[in-house]
Design an enzyme around this catalytic site. Structure first.
Site, short mmCIF file in Angstrom:
data_model
loop_
_atom_site.label_atom_id
_atom_site.label_comp_id
_atom_site.label_asym_id
_atom_site.label_seq_id
_atom_site.Cartn_x
_atom_site.Cartn_y
_atom_site.Cartn_z
N ASP A 23 37.18 38.21 22.94
CA ASP A 23 36.53 38.52 24.22
C ASP A 23 35.03 38.77 24.01
OD1 ASP A 23 39.00 38.45 25.60
OD2 ASP A 23 39.41 40.51 24.98
N HIS B 87 51.21 28.87 27.04
CA HIS B 87 51.72 28.72 25.68
C HIS B 87 52.59 27.48 25.54
CE1 HIS B 87 50.87 32.89 23.76
NE2 HIS B 87 49.95 32.59 24.67
N ARG C 214 50.96 33.34 31.06
CA ARG C 214 51.07 33.14 29.60
C ARG C 214 52.16 32.13 29.26
NH1 ARG C 214 53.58 37.28 25.76
NH2 ARG C 214 52.96 36.59 23.67
N HIS D 297 42.17 36.61 31.50
CA HIS D 297 42.50 37.95 30.99
C HIS D 297 42.18 39.03 32.01
CE1 HIS D 297 42.53 36.81 26.44
NE2 HIS D 297 43.74 36.80 26.98
N THR D 298 41.61 38.63 33.14
CA THR D 298 41.47 39.61 34.23
C THR D 298 42.85 40.08 34.69
OG1 THR D 298 40.35 40.01 36.33
CG2 THR D 298 41.52 37.95 36.13
N ASP E 98 40.07 38.04 39.66
CA ASP E 98 38.68 37.95 40.09
C ASP E 98 37.80 37.83 38.84
OD1 ASP E 98 38.66 40.50 38.99
OD2 ASP E 98 38.58 41.54 40.92
N TRP F 170 42.64 44.55 30.35
CA TRP F 170 41.24 44.16 30.23
C TRP F 170 40.42 44.65 31.43
CZ3 TRP F 170 45.16 41.23 28.27
CH2 TRP F 170 45.00 40.71 26.98
N THR F 171 41.09 44.84 32.55
CA THR F 171 40.41 45.27 33.78
C THR F 171 41.19 46.42 34.42
OG1 THR F 171 41.63 43.69 35.16
CG2 THR F 171 39.53 42.94 34.19
#
Length: 446
Positions: A291, A101, A97, A230-231, A270, A262-263
């Site tokens: 998403d 950013h 991030r 976002h994984t 992955d 998210w996962t």
């Protein structure tokens, strides 16, 4: 900014100087390249120089030292330090991030640097760090600042992108084709205005994503591929306003507990992100409006479906998109940048031997060069040979900059230096001889 220092040095083969082959070896070992100096004289002068060269005249050489924005050797060392931080703090998501950013403020419609935004290290200043979209990134800067203090020869812009790329790779993601040499802005007044980064819950998610990423010069495929990052990571309601305080996947960490991921394996890079959004069977996993838009929008859906089925395709497209994002708006020095994984491009400091247009007539070159007389060195006598790490490397191949530093540090630690030979340690020499004889005796006995 590039710092360019030029000093004139006459390299004349004579009875008191090294042979041309020795000079070429020295030039090669120092990473020098010989190129002609730009012409500043008339055609007649150039013809005269050409005739002089045929008569045994060689040009004088001047060494030009070009300092890049960041030092390649320090960047490589910083990368190793980042890996250690990742192992102990599990900060992969926030490092990704941080890089995103810093570069994601780029506006392709603005040509001037640094007004156009992008990867320029501006995120270290409070005016930009206080933007709503950057909530929580103070923690990333606290982790990365000691590395910057340790390696002052690198820029914040390069360090942010290096941390982001290293986090992806260390989490199991693809190898990223990164380049370095980004120049930093120097004052808070140069920070970009707020509002250039994406929002998690816009009124029309697909349109918002296109507005933000098209402004950066990215397309639908790159939007979807980058969304796949976002994984990694979690969303915390106290920072972004989205997500649950904790889930069964985050309540025990690793790292600081809490947030909604998210996962399920949110420190593994992955294609699970695309699979989980498509199925939406686990209520413990986060799905933001942006998403869901990846499978709702017809154009986005083509790529989202592809990545859910084919991780190799996702890795390939993601690596290209991440590298492109990391370069947005950046001002590079050298202009073409350099790679840490390419020996030719990794030389952030490049010294070039440049031919001076003024020729000097020299005597025929002897077969064996004699030692320099004392008066040629201001009465100091023969000077010691400069320390060249490549001379001691296997098969004479050039060592990496990191290895050169290690060898030089060990050499100087034992009493040697580039300016004087290392003093002999007779006791140590005797012990080495005794050890060698003992080893040979044991071999004979066996």
């Amino acid at each position: 900014m590039a710092e360019r220092l030029a000093t004139s040095a006459t390299l004349l083969p004579s009875a008191a100087s090294p042979s041309s082959s020795t000079r070429r070896a020295a030039v090669a070992s120092a990473g020098l390249r010989i190129r002609p100096s730009p012409s500043r004289f008339s055609q007649a002068a150039r013809r005269a120089r050409g005739g002089a060269a045929a008569a045994g005249v060689v040009p004088r050489l001047r060494v030009v030292r070009c300092m890049a924005a960041s030092d390649a050797a320090q960047l490589k060392s910083a990368r190793e330090d980042i890996k250690e931080i990742l192992k102990t703090t599990y900060c992969h998501p926030i490092m990704v991030r941080l890089g995103w950013h810093d570069s994601g403020t780029y506006d392709k419609n603005i040509e001037e640097w640094p007004q156009r935004g992008g990867a320029d290290g501006s995120l270290r200043f409070d005016p930009e760090l206080s933007h709503g979209a950057n909530a929580g990134l103070t923690n990333a800067l606290k982790l990365i600042q000691p590395i910057k203090d340790k390696y002052p020869g690198i820029t914040y812009a390069d360090l942010f992108q290096l941390a982001s790329a290293t986090a992806i790779e260390e989490a199991g993601g693809p190898k990223l084709p990164m380049k370095y040499g980004r120049v930093d802005i120097t004052a808070p007044e140069q920070c970009p205005p707020e509002g250039r980064l994406p929002d998690a819950g816009p009124r029309i998610p697909a349109e918002h994503l296109r507005d933000v990423f098209y402004r950066m010069g990215l397309d639908d495929k790159e939007i979807v591929a980058l969304s796949g990052a976002h994984t990694l990571g979690r969303s915390r309601p106290d920072r972004s306003g989205w997500g649950k305080p904790e889930t069964k996947y985050t309540k025990d960490g690793p790292g600081e507990p809490g947030g909604q991921s998210w996962t399920a394996e949110w420190l593994k890079f992955d294609n699970s992100y695309f699979k989980d959004i498509k199925e939406q069977r686990d209520q413990e996993l986060l799905v933001l409006p942006t998403d869901a838009a990846l499978f709702d929008d017809p154009s986005f859906k083509v790529y989202a479906e592809k990545y859910a089925e084919d991780q190799d395709a996702f890795f390939k497209d993601y690596a290209e998109a991440h590298a492109k994002l990391s370069n947005l708006g950046a001002k590079f020095d050298p202009p073409e940048g350099f790679s840490l994984d390419d020996d030719k491009g990794a030389a952030a400091t490049d010294e070039k031997a440049v031919a001076d247009p003024e020729p000097t007539v020299v005597a025929p070159e002897p077969t064996v060069a004699a030692p320099a007389p004392a008066d040629a060195t201001n009465g100091a006598g023969p000077q010691p040979e400069p320390f060249v790490a490549a001379k001691y490397s296997y098969k004479k191949r050039e060592l990496s900059d990191t290895m050169k530093q290690k060898i030089r540090a060990e050499y100087e630690g034992l009493g040697g230096s580039p300016d004087k030979p290392m003093q002999s340690n007779y006791f140590l020499n005797i012990m080495i001889v005794i050890a060698g004889l003992a080893f040979l005796t044991s071999l004979v006995g066996n």
